[in-house]
Design a protein around this motif. Structure first.
Motif, PDB file in Angstrom:
ATOM      1  N   VAL A 245       0.840  -1.202   0.000  1.00  0.00           N
ATOM      2  CA  VAL A 245       0.000   0.000   0.000  1.00  0.00           C
ATOM      3  C   VAL A 245       0.875   1.253   0.000  1.00  0.00           C
ATOM      4  O   VAL A 245       0.588   2.230  -0.717  1.00  0.00           O
ATOM      5  N   ILE A 246       1.945   1.245   0.786  1.00  0.00           N
ATOM      6  CA  ILE A 246       2.866   2.391   0.799  1.00  0.00           C
ATOM      7  C   ILE A 246       3.478   2.598  -0.581  1.00  0.00           C
ATOM      8  O   ILE A 246       3.528   3.726  -1.097  1.00  0.00           O
ATOM      9  N   TYR A 247       3.929   1.518  -1.182  1.00  0.00           N
ATOM     10  CA  TYR A 247       4.512   1.598  -2.527  1.00  0.00           C
ATOM     11  C   TYR A 247       3.491   2.137  -3.523  1.00  0.00           C
ATOM     12  O   TYR A 247       3.817   2.982  -4.377  1.00  0.00           O
ATOM     13  N   LEU A 248       2.261   1.663  -3.450  1.00  0.00           N
ATOM     14  CA  LEU A 248       1.231   2.037  -4.407  1.00  0.00           C
ATOM     15  C   LEU A 248       0.886   3.524  -4.306  1.00  0.00           C
ATOM     16  O   LEU A 248       0.719   4.208  -5.333  1.00  0.00           O
ATOM     17  N   ILE A 249       0.804   4.052  -3.098  1.00  0.00           N
ATOM     18  CA  ILE A 249       0.487   5.474  -2.918  1.00  0.00           C
ATOM     19  C   ILE A 249       1.605   6.347  -3.485  1.00  0.00           C
ATOM     20  O   ILE A 249       1.362   7.292  -4.253  1.00  0.00           O
ATOM     21  N   GLN A 311      14.605   0.478  -1.522  1.00  0.00           N
ATOM     22  CA  GLN A 311      13.387   1.282  -1.374  1.00  0.00           C
ATOM     23  C   GLN A 311      13.734   2.742  -1.101  1.00  0.00           C
ATOM     24  O   GLN A 311      13.068   3.654  -1.613  1.00  0.00           O
ATOM     25  N   TYR A 312      14.776   2.978  -0.326  1.00  0.00           N
ATOM     26  CA  TYR A 312      15.203   4.352  -0.070  1.00  0.00           C
ATOM     27  C   TYR A 312      15.840   4.973  -1.315  1.00  0.00           C
ATOM     28  O   TYR A 312      15.752   6.196  -1.519  1.00  0.00           O
ATOM     29  N   PHE A 313      16.473   4.146  -2.122  1.00  0.00           N
ATOM     30  CA  PHE A 313      17.059   4.636  -3.372  1.00  0.00           C
ATOM     31  C   PHE A 313      15.954   5.134  -4.313  1.00  0.00           C
ATOM     32  O   PHE A 313      16.106   6.162  -4.983  1.00  0.00           O
ATOM     33  N   LEU A 314      14.820   4.424  -4.361  1.00  0.00           N
ATOM     34  CA  LEU A 314      13.679   4.883  -5.158  1.00  0.00           C
ATOM     35  C   LEU A 314      13.145   6.203  -4.617  1.00  0.00           C
ATOM     36  O   LEU A 314      12.790   7.105  -5.392  1.00  0.00           O
ATOM     37  N   SER A 315      13.091   6.340  -3.304  1.00  0.00           N
ATOM     38  CA  SER A 315      12.636   7.604  -2.704  1.00  0.00           C
ATOM     39  C   SER A 315      13.551   8.750  -3.122  1.00  0.00           C
ATOM     40  O   SER A 315      13.075   9.842  -3.472  1.00  0.00           O
ATOM     41  N   PHE A 417       7.075  10.830   1.103  1.00  0.00           N
ATOM     42  CA  PHE A 417       6.125   9.886   1.710  1.00  0.00           C
ATOM     43  C   PHE A 417       6.705   8.473   1.705  1.00  0.00           C
ATOM     44  O   PHE A 417       6.629   7.757   2.723  1.00  0.00           O
ATOM     45  N   LEU A 418       7.287   8.060   0.589  1.00  0.00           N
ATOM     46  CA  LEU A 418       7.882   6.733   0.514  1.00  0.00           C
ATOM     47  C   LEU A 418       9.004   6.574   1.535  1.00  0.00           C
ATOM     48  O   LEU A 418       9.112   5.542   2.199  1.00  0.00           O
ATOM     49  N   PHE A 419       9.839   7.592   1.662  1.00  0.00           N
ATOM     50  CA  PHE A 419      10.974   7.498   2.587  1.00  0.00           C
ATOM     51  C   PHE A 419      10.488   7.367   4.032  1.00  0.00           C
ATOM     52  O   PHE A 419      10.913   6.456   4.765  1.00  0.00           O
ATOM     53  N   VAL A 420       9.601   8.261   4.446  1.00  0.00           N
ATOM     54  CA  VAL A 420       9.137   8.263   5.840  1.00  0.00           C
ATOM     55  C   VAL A 420       8.366   6.979   6.157  1.00  0.00           C
ATOM     56  O   VAL A 420       8.592   6.338   7.198  1.00  0.00           O
ATOM     57  N   MET A 421       7.468   6.587   5.262  1.00  0.00           N
ATOM     58  CA  MET A 421       6.637   5.412   5.530  1.00  0.00           C
ATOM     59  C   MET A 421       7.443   4.114   5.463  1.00  0.00           C
ATOM     60  O   MET A 421       7.129   3.155   6.178  1.00  0.00           O
ATOM     61  N   TYR A 426       9.602  -0.572   8.072  1.00  0.00           N
ATOM     62  CA  TYR A 426      10.702  -1.461   8.452  1.00  0.00           C
ATOM     63  C   TYR A 426      10.918  -1.493   9.961  1.00  0.00           C
ATOM     64  O   TYR A 426      11.338  -2.509  10.507  1.00  0.00           O
ATOM     65  N   HIS A 427      10.600  -0.378  10.626  1.00  0.00           N
ATOM     66  CA  HIS A 427      10.692  -0.365  12.092  1.00  0.00           C
ATOM     67  C   HIS A 427       9.673  -1.339  12.691  1.00  0.00           C
ATOM     68  O   HIS A 427      10.007  -2.109  13.615  1.00  0.00           O
ATOM     69  N   LEU A 428       8.449  -1.333  12.168  1.00  0.00           N
ATOM     70  CA  LEU A 428       7.430  -2.263  12.666  1.00  0.00           C
ATOM     71  C   LEU A 428       7.791  -3.709  12.353  1.00  0.00           C
ATOM     72  O   LEU A 428       7.565  -4.615  13.173  1.00  0.00           O
TER      73      LEU A 428
END
Length: 462
Positions: A245-249, A311-315, A417-421, A426-428
């Motif tokens: 869902v995070i990726y999709l948004i 994922q952070y590289f995409l952000s 948004f991608l970076f923060v989420m 990953y923390h969860l």
């Protein structure tokens, strides 16, 4: 897409031979599929003047074409599974060629929506899906190389189509140019003819060997379940995955602002006093930079430092692209627009080199086919609305700068948004993993205590 076990047993991918001719065919069809809608923007200003329509109205042509190309993926996939890649690609090439010929006789913008947007977009969808499918059947070990070579068709074709379209426009007008482009699009039929199907190995256990009733029923059940799994295109259970869902948004926010700057880049350059031919060359510069950025990004993303943090590289790539658009209004000369286009090409190439790899990283190879189908369907909405919304801003304010600010702000917000989420996600995940480890350790400790309690006590031996 990863193949099912049954498909893997049907044949052994040759990883070469005629497969390289198939890659060449994919290079042509994929090149037209991804670059054609961008290169068509060269004609938009003349069409806009002839039909007396707004910037928002003309932007719908590219939006409908792109949205149809993505939305037609499920239909194209079913046709490829049933008829094979060769006939589907040939039909797609015919649809693209005939759509451009029919559009050249159009007298209204609605005519272009139907011919170029719907018919042409569906033809491009047939070309794209069929090419990717046949390459995956011819290659296994060398599949990344084969896909990479085929995908370079997009920036290569953009490099040549943009100035070629400007030359056609200057000499034949947009109607004559559409007739020529219709003939050029028929080369997709030639590309489809190269996509020779691989003969599957015979299965005597199914067709020739006698079977018991139980074995026949089991075989029928497997076949039925396989067919049902192919029919189920959209898997809504993916929305239960927080990472998806995070990726999709974030992905949807990027696609909302991704194509509008390309659609209006030439017209913005002309409004700044740049010659029309040099304005069209900006698209070629972008394609040239994109050509080298994608493989370079792939190599960088495969390193041990970036791979775990892809994922952070995409952000970062999205934030970089959004920042480029926000700075674009400062460019008011051809030289400054070239600088903007170079950085835009770098950001655009980075995102598209990472976007599907990040989805594979999130979902894994087993869930990736369903995830990519759902993503492409949902992407149609922001892709369809982005360019017309940007065109409406130009119509309202009479200035192209506001569309670049809007697109940059949306893409930048999506990257942040991608970076923060992702940090939160990953923390969860880590927290859940640690809790599970502690629970397992506690269970092991309890089992050891219970084992010690039930051990018989040894008395003194005589």
């Amino acid at each position: 897409m990863p193949q099912s076990p049954d498909a893997k047993l049907a044949h052994t991918p040759p990883d070469g031979g005629w497969g390289w001719m198939v890659v060449f065919g994919g290079f042509i069809s994929i090149g037209f599929s991804y670059s054609f809608s961008k290169a068509l923007t060269v004609f938009f200003k003349d069409i806009q003047q002839d039909f007396h329509v707004s910037y928002s109205d003309i932007a719908w042509v590219a939006s409908i074409m792109l949205a149809t190309m993505y939305a037609g993926g499920p239909l194209s996939g079913m046709l490829v599974n049933h008829f094979g890649s060769r006939p589907v690609t040939i039909v797609g090439g015919l649809m693209c060629g005939l759509s451009m010929v029919a559009a050249s006789f159009g007298n209204s913008i609605i005519h272009l929506y139907i011919c170029i947007g719907l018919i042409g977009g569906l033809g491009l969808s047939f070309n794209l899906n069929a090419s990717l499918t046949i390459i995956s059947k011819y290659f296994l070990v060398r599949r990344p190389l084969a896909n990479g070579l085929a995908m370079t068709g997009s920036p290569v074709f953009l490099c040549f189509l943009a100035p070629l379209n400007q030359y056609f426009l200057s000499n034949f007008g947009w109607r004559g140019s559409f007739l020529i482009l219709g003939a050029l699009m028929l080369n997709c039929c030639v590309a489809g003819a190269l996509m020779r199907p691989i003969p599957s190995a015979s299965r005597p256990s199914v067709e020739n060997a006698p079977q018991k009733d139980g074995e026949a029923a089991s075989q029928g059940t497997k076949l039925k379940s396989n067919c049902l799994s192919r029919v189920k295109i959209v898997d809504l259970s993916l929305f239960k995955d927080r990472g998806f869902v995070i990726y999709l948004i974030g992905n949807s926010m990027f696609f909302f602002g991704a194509y509008a700057p390309i659609v209006f880049l030439s017209s913005y350059a002309v409004s700044q006093g740049v010659d029309e031919f040099f304005a069209a060359s900006l698209l070629s510069i972008m394609g040239f930079v994109d050509m080298f950025t994608r493989p370079g990004t792939g190599l960088l993303a495969n390193t041990k430092w970036i791979r775990p943090r892809i994922q952070y590289f995409l952000s970062f790539a999205m934030v970089f692209t959004g920042t480029c658009h926000l700075l674009c209004p400062l460019a008011n000369s051809y030289a400054s627009l070239v600088v903007y286009t170079v950085f835009f090409g770098i950001g655009f190439g980075m995102v598209f080199a990472l976007i599907f790899e990040c989805l594979m990283d999130l979902m894994g190879p087993l869930r990736f086919p369903k995830a990519i189908g759902l993503v492409t369907i949902i992407e149609c909405c922001p892709m369809l609305l982005g360019p017309p919304t940007a065109g409406a801003l130009v119509d309202h304010y009479g200035d192209h700068r506001y569309l670049f600010i809007m697109c940059g702000a949306v893409i930048l917000t999506g990257g942040l948004f991608l970076f923060v989420m992702n940090v939160y996600n990953y923390h969860l995940i880590d927290k859940k993993g640690k809790a599970k480890d502690q629970e397992l350790q506690g269970d092991d400790f309890q089992q050891q205590e219970q084992a010690l309690e039930h051990m018989p006590e040894k008395g003194p031996q005589a």
